[in-house]
Design a protein around this motif. Structure first.
Motif, short mmCIF file in Angstrom:
data_model
loop_
_atom_site.label_atom_id
_atom_site.label_comp_id
_atom_site.label_asym_id
_atom_site.label_seq_id
_atom_site.Cartn_x
_atom_site.Cartn_y
_atom_site.Cartn_z
N ARG A 2 0.82 -1.22 0.00
CA ARG A 2 0.00 0.00 0.00
C ARG A 2 0.85 1.26 0.00
NH1 ARG A 2 -4.31 -1.31 4.63
NH2 ARG A 2 -3.37 -3.34 4.78
N TRP A 3 1.98 1.21 0.72
CA TRP A 3 2.84 2.39 0.78
C TRP A 3 3.50 2.65 -0.56
CZ3 TRP A 3 1.90 5.55 4.43
CH2 TRP A 3 1.44 5.10 5.65
N ARG A 4 3.79 1.60 -1.31
CA ARG A 4 4.36 1.79 -2.66
C ARG A 4 3.36 2.46 -3.57
NH1 ARG A 4 7.13 -4.10 -3.50
NH2 ARG A 4 8.66 -3.89 -1.85
N ILE A 5 2.11 1.99 -3.51
CA ILE A 5 1.07 2.60 -4.33
C ILE A 5 0.87 4.06 -3.94
CG2 ILE A 5 -1.40 2.54 -4.86
CD1 ILE A 5 -1.23 -0.52 -4.55
N LEU A 6 0.87 4.33 -2.65
CA LEU A 6 0.72 5.71 -2.17
C LEU A 6 1.89 6.57 -2.64
CD1 LEU A 6 -1.03 7.61 -0.49
CD2 LEU A 6 0.36 6.97 1.48
#
Length: 86
Positions: A2-6
């Motif tokens: 999720r942090w990569r997508i963010l």
């Protein structure tokens, strides 16, 4: 994950902001060089504003549904009784 997508979405947002800023500065000379008349320029501007308002409306509706769903979830959870072990 999720942090990569963010992080990717954040980078794309910053890139979009910078490109729009550059385009607003370069637009007058580009219009003169390309020979775009004022009517076409206004039509393109109106199309861009319509797209922006469309996205704004879509986001507002999405937020409203998300908040309504979260409130409904809280109501359903509050309705459940907690059984005491024993």
């Amino acid at each position: 994950m999720r942090w990569r997508i963010l992080a990717v979405l954040g980078a794309l947002s910053v890139s979009s902001y910078l490109l729009r800023g550059n385009l607003s500065i370069a637009a007058p000379s580009m219009i003169a060089d390309l020979g775009i008349d004022q009517g076409i320029h206004n039509a393109l501007l109106l199309a861009a504003l319509a797209e922006h308002f469309g996205w704004t409306l879509a986001i507002a509706v999405g937020v409203a549904f998300a908040l309504a769903g979260a409130g409904l979830n809280l109501l359903v959870r509050a309705d459940r009784t907690v059984e005491q072990p024993g």
